[in-house]
Motif scaffolding. Structure first.
Motif, PDB file in Angstrom:
ATOM      1  N   VAL A 150       0.858  -1.324  -0.036  1.00  0.00           N
ATOM      2  CA  VAL A 150      -0.028  -0.087   0.035  1.00  0.00           C
ATOM      3  C   VAL A 150       0.716   1.158  -0.009  1.00  0.00           C
ATOM      4  N   ALA A 151       2.065   1.308   0.916  1.00  0.00           N
ATOM      5  CA  ALA A 151       2.824   2.362   0.968  1.00  0.00           C
ATOM      6  C   ALA A 151       3.421   2.470  -0.505  1.00  0.00           C
ATOM      7  N   ASN A 201      -3.569  14.968  -3.564  1.00  0.00           N
ATOM      8  CA  ASN A 201      -4.996  14.665  -3.259  1.00  0.00           C
ATOM      9  C   ASN A 201      -5.864  13.751  -4.568  1.00  0.00           C
ATOM     10  N   SER A 202      -5.874  12.474  -4.498  1.00  0.00           N
ATOM     11  CA  SER A 202      -6.442  11.788  -5.371  1.00  0.00           C
ATOM     12  C   SER A 202      -7.891  11.643  -5.692  1.00  0.00           C
ATOM     13  N   ALA A 203      -8.861  12.416  -4.750  1.00  0.00           N
ATOM     14  CA  ALA A 203      -9.991  12.437  -4.811  1.00  0.00           C
ATOM     15  C   ALA A 203     -10.544  12.750  -6.388  1.00  0.00           C
ATOM     16  N   ALA A 204     -11.482  11.994  -6.800  1.00  0.00           N
ATOM     17  CA  ALA A 204     -12.041  12.196  -8.227  1.00  0.00           C
ATOM     18  C   ALA A 204     -12.518  13.290  -8.560  1.00  0.00           C
ATOM     19  N   GLY A 205     -11.970  14.250  -9.484  1.00  0.00           N
ATOM     20  CA  GLY A 205     -12.339  15.425  -9.834  1.00  0.00           C
ATOM     21  C   GLY A 205     -11.673  16.534  -9.123  1.00  0.00           C
ATOM     22  N   GLN A 206     -10.958  16.312  -8.123  1.00  0.00           N
ATOM     23  CA  GLN A 206     -10.172  17.176  -7.303  1.00  0.00           C
ATOM     24  C   GLN A 206      -8.666  16.712  -7.210  1.00  0.00           C
ATOM     25  N   ARG A 207      -8.157  16.124  -8.083  1.00  0.00           N
ATOM     26  CA  ARG A 207      -6.882  15.633  -7.935  1.00  0.00           C
ATOM     27  C   ARG A 207      -5.854  16.833  -8.113  1.00  0.00           C
ATOM     28  N   ARG A 208      -5.038  16.595  -7.245  1.00  0.00           N
ATOM     29  CA  ARG A 208      -3.932  17.888  -7.078  1.00  0.00           C
ATOM     30  C   ARG A 208      -2.798  17.396  -6.453  1.00  0.00           C
ATOM     31  N   TYR A 217      -3.876   5.347  -3.019  1.00  0.00           N
ATOM     32  CA  TYR A 217      -2.476   5.063  -3.407  1.00  0.00           C
ATOM     33  C   TYR A 217      -1.634   5.457  -2.170  1.00  0.00           C
ATOM     34  N   GLY A 218      -1.430   4.727  -1.255  1.00  0.00           N
ATOM     35  CA  GLY A 218      -0.669   4.900  -0.087  1.00  0.00           C
ATOM     36  C   GLY A 218      -1.362   4.926   1.081  1.00  0.00           C
ATOM     37  N   PHE A 219      -0.787   5.244   2.394  1.00  0.00           N
ATOM     38  CA  PHE A 219      -1.714   5.759   3.530  1.00  0.00           C
ATOM     39  C   PHE A 219      -1.814   7.162   3.653  1.00  0.00           C
ATOM     40  N   ALA A 220      -3.211   7.327   4.265  1.00  0.00           N
ATOM     41  CA  ALA A 220      -3.215   8.674   4.725  1.00  0.00           C
ATOM     42  C   ALA A 220      -2.472   9.053   5.661  1.00  0.00           C
ATOM     43  N   SER A 221      -2.093  10.510   5.566  1.00  0.00           N
ATOM     44  CA  SER A 221      -0.887  11.279   6.845  1.00  0.00           C
ATOM     45  C   SER A 221      -1.385  10.796   8.124  1.00  0.00           C
ATOM     46  N   SER A 222      -2.700  11.008   8.389  1.00  0.00           N
ATOM     47  CA  SER A 222      -3.043  11.058   9.748  1.00  0.00           C
ATOM     48  C   SER A 222      -4.708  10.408   9.804  1.00  0.00           C
ATOM     49  N   ILE A 223      -5.016  10.277  11.271  1.00  0.00           N
ATOM     50  CA  ILE A 223      -6.254  10.154  11.627  1.00  0.00           C
ATOM     51  C   ILE A 223      -6.618  11.061  12.651  1.00  0.00           C
TER      52      ILE A 223
END
Length: 844
Positions: A484-485, A505-512, A806-812
């Motif tokens: 995953v990482a 930011n890999s969200a659909a339509g908001q990739r940055r 794509y990978g782990f989120a930075s934090s919870i």
């Protein structure tokens, strides 16, 4: 890095009685309390001249307090058989009540409570040794209950000195200053200021003004004595004494020693006596029953007590005193200091309560010693026939522990005598009888740094670390996590430059994609590649190709005659970035390049790149500097400075670290000093603290700070059920990047936050509660560093909640329990890969 926030302002605490209140009390009196202090004395002072002045003052009936500075002479000059020591010892013994010797701790006013206690203890012991060696007379120094220091405009509250029996502090001025007495709620009196006067035959009347609303304190320098011929020194001192003692009008001069300051009516002097019973090794059930019954009798008449096994016969033994309220009917836990590393913390109280080791010995060296053991002044009552006489002859006026053998309680007559004597003491007007734990709790220095130190002692694991044996299921889970990482790098690495964006930011339509990366990011990328090839996620050929693409991009850029790696570079452009240089980020890059240079698949590949850089040009007097808009800026006040120092040293560049304060100190003193250094820098998180263990091997300093941070996180979980894992990293909303860590100079457990902007709004309690997060990379760092169930919980939480496409989120987020979905970063995934590779390597 996080700028320092002072949650606790040591220097702004206020005494209970301010000088105006004391002055109002003194205004109704007719005596002018006058204190003559001879300053500027050390073991190199001419003993014959000082002797003449002291003898003259004694003949004239003028008590004199001598401030002895042992910090300005070598050790051999401070021996009891030296001319100076013999002269002063003789006069102290022959003129009791007229001459007092007081040690100086120059910087006492700027020390935190722990180091106040330690400095007072060491100063008293040094003075005792210089005057009496190991002889009985050394106890005379303790009876004075006084210490001196330099005057400061804003001084720290003197809350640590009473642990060494100090009740009076003379804060000597550099120039004449109005006297300001301060009576503190712990019973310590600090007299600030005084008049600087010369020893000469004719003083101006204004020097000896007729009346002052508070004590008159006159400082005379021993250096003045050198300006007189020996034949004139005595007569001059006599005239000086006469002039001091003269007083116009109906008022009269009351000359006193520093030891007498608190016995004036204005201060309502109080002392405490601990009543403690000891059970001998051969104590019978009948002895225990008699002790219980007698303690109940005493308690009924308002005389509390404590009890425990006899420890005095063991020079390494004592009691563990918990600093929270405890059941007074419980027998005190004993400890034995086998070796310094054990700290004397009994295993039975581990992970239950903060505390302190206290030792009771006759003629003990009172105060907090180098092993963090509090030695207490003790009177032993072993003979029932001499109970009253023993109390009368040895009680004195200072704090004391009365230790009574439970064997005496077998005889009713002895119980009656003891009860009567104790009640007489309780009604003497100055004594408060308490149990031994309460006695210690009232004397022991407290504060945020000390609390962190004690928490760590309670929560620390046994020194021997058990190997982490991975089961097949766990190995499979870790490999799945690694994939995953690694997907972050597979998906987002630019094929032309070989570089990977800092955040995505890999969200659909908001990739940055944030295309700019720092040298820290590049260092993490290199570590990720080494982990990936070691875990066989990529082939040797893929690894070597990736390294070949990255190295040209970090060749650096010349600026101001220096070639240095750039502050940041673009991942979608070749060799494009700033002229600035970041010393901390360079540390991460150098660490990666050093490990790369040692890797069997890339050995010696990075050395030419590093050799080309002018790194020595950004090291000044051992400190690493950054370059910001062409101007050098120190990195020393940063938690990355120690990590960067190790990285620079691996490449042969000798630099300093702010953490390295252990040299010449005991373990306890060094650890406390390190906590204070860390507190002045700012909150401490897992990164780069734990990276050091994987990349260089853990230094002693970082290992201790890791224990402190881990203990606080574990305590938080035990008390609240919250999983805490603080580090630095990006978030997917403004302010975009957070530094989170444990604040050492704050009371309690403060999980502090800060941002690059350093705004006060980002340091508030409300902001902390909203943004406090569990760091994904921090969870894996802890797992790689420490084999502990708490680390397993952290890792499982991140595994369950923080995966993105794509990978782990930075934090919870701690408050919502939600990870920053579709938002990840290079450092999180690199450190997770690095940590998993370390776990696999350790297990292999």
């Amino acid at each position: 890095m996080i700028g320092r926030r002072t949650f606790l302002k040591w220097g702004t605490a206020a005494p209970v009685f301010l000088s105006q209140q004391i002055a109002a009390h003194a205004a109704s009196a007719t005596a002018q309390n006058t204190l003559i202090v001879i300053d500027g004395i050390d073991c190199s002072t001419a003993p014959d001249r000082l002797a003449i002045v002291l003898d003259t003052f004694v003949r004239e009936g003028l008590p004199v307090t001598c401030l002895i500075d042992l910090g300005r002479v070598n050790q051999s000059a401070a021996e009891p058989d030296g001319a100076f020591s013999k002269m002063l010892r003789e006069r102290l013994e022959n003129n009791r009540g007229l001459i007092q010797a007081v040690p100086i701790v120059r910087r006492l006013g700027e020390m935190t409570p722990y180091f106040q206690a330690r400095a007072a203890h060491e100063a008293l012991q040094a003075l005792q040794h210089a005057l009496w060696g190991d002889a009985e007379g050394r106890l005379q120094v303790l009876s004075g209950q006084t210490i001196a220091c330099d005057m400061r405009e804003q001084a720290v509250a003197p809350s640590g000195v009473r642990a060494s029996g100090i009740r009076n502090i003379l804060m000597r001025p550099h120039v004449s200053t109005r006297v300001r007495p301060e009576a503190w709620e712990d019973g310590v009196l600090r007299v600030v200021g005084g008049q600087r006067v010369a020893l000469q035959s004719a003083q101006t009347p204004s020097i000896f003004q007729a009346r002052q609303p508070v004590e008159r304190v006159l400082y005379v320098s021993a250096q003045d004595f050198l300006s007189f011929p020996l034949a004139r020194l005595g007569p001059t001192a006599a005239r000086f004494a006469t002039q001091v003692l003269q007083q116009a009008g109906d008022d009269w001069v009351s000359p006193i020693l520093a030891a007498d300051l608190q016995f004036r009516d204005a201060y309502a002097y109080k002392r405490q006596m601990a009543l403690h019973f000891v059970l001998e090794p051969d104590a019978t059930p009948q002895d225990r029953a008699a002790l219980t019954a007698f303690r109940l009798e005493l308690n009924d008449v308002g005389l509390p007590s404590s009890f425990g096994s006899e420890t005095v016969s063991d020079p390494e033994g004592g009691y563990w005193i918990t600093l929270n309220e405890a059941d007074p009917s419980m027998e005190l836990e004993t400890f034995k200091r086998v070796e310094e590393e054990t700290r004397g913390v009994p295993s039975a109280v581990r992970r239950t309560a903060y505390g302190l080791a206290a030792a009771l010995h006759e003629r003990a060296k009172v105060g907090l010693n180098a092993h963090n053991i509090l030695n207490l002044p003790t009177i032993h009552i072993r003979d029932g026939r001499t109970i009253s006489q023993a109390l009368e002859s040895s009680l004195g006026t200072g704090d004391v522990v009365l230790v009574v053998s439970a064997k005496l309680l077998r005889v009713r007559a002895y119980r009656n005598t003891l009860s009567t004597a104790l009640q007489a003491v309780a009604y003497d007007g100055i004594t408060s009888i308490v149990s031994l734990p309460d006695y210690v709790r009232r004397l022991v220095p407290r504060g945020p740094y000390i609390t962190h130190f004690r928490r760590t002692e309670v929560y620390r694991q046994p020194p021997k670390k058990l190997p982490h044996v991975l089961q097949d299921k766990e190995r499979a889970q870790l490999m799945a996590d690694a994939k995953v990482a690694w997907s972050y790098f597979e998906r987002w690495t630019n094929p032309k430059t070989g570089l990977c964006p800092a955040t995505v930011n890999s969200a659909a339509g908001q990739r940055r994609l944030h295309e700019a990366v720092t040298m820290w990011d590049v260092g993490s990328h290199i570590f990720a590649l080494m982990a990936a090839v070691d875990l066989e996620l990529i082939s040797s050929k893929q690894f070597q190709g990736a390294i070949r693409r990255i190295l040209p991009n970090i060749a650096g850029r010349p600026s101001q005659g220096r070639l240095l790696p750039q502050g940041w570079i673009a991942t979608d452009k070749f060799k494009w970035g700033t002229k600035d240089f970041d010393g901390c980020d360079a540390g991460r890059l150098l660490a990666a390049l050093y490990n790369l240079d040692m890797h069997p698949l890339a050995k010696d590949k990075s050395a030419p790149t590093v050799a080309a850089w002018d790194l020595e040009a950004v090291v000044k007097e051992g400190i690493i500097y950054s370059v910001e808009n062409g101007v050098l800026a120190s990195t020393f006040r940063s938690h990355c400075a120690h990590y960067a120092a190790w990285a620079f040293r691996t490449w042969g560049i000798d630099v300093l670290s702010p953490y390295e304060v252990f040299q010449g100190q005991s373990r306890s003193d060094g650890q406390m000093a390190l906590l204070e250094v860390a507190g002045r820098i700012g909150p401490l998180g897992a990164e780069p603290l734990l990276m050091e263990a994987m990349e260089f091997g853990m230094s002693t300093e970082s290992a201790y700070l890791a224990e402190v941070l881990f203990a606080a996180q574990l305590e938080e979980y035990d008390e609240t059920g919250r999983l805490i894992c603080v580090s630095e990293g990006p978030i997917n909303s403004p302010p975009w990047f957070l530094y989170q860590g444990l604040q050492f100079d704050a009371q309690g457990r403060i999980w502090a936050t800060d941002t690059v902007a350093g705004l006060n709004a980002h340091r508030t309690k409300a902001f902390r509660e909203q943004y406090l997060s569990i760091s994904s990379k921090g969870a894996y760092l802890w797992s790689a560093y420490k084999n502990h169930p708490f680390c397993d919980k952290l890792r499982r939480l991140v595994r369950d909640k923080a995966k993105t496409p794509y990978g782990f989120a930075s934090s919870i987020n701690q408050k919502t329990g939600q990870a920053s979905q579709n938002y990840s970063d290079i450092n999180t995934n690199a450190v997770i890969l690095q940590s998993i590779a370390q776990l696999m390597k350790a297990e292999a």
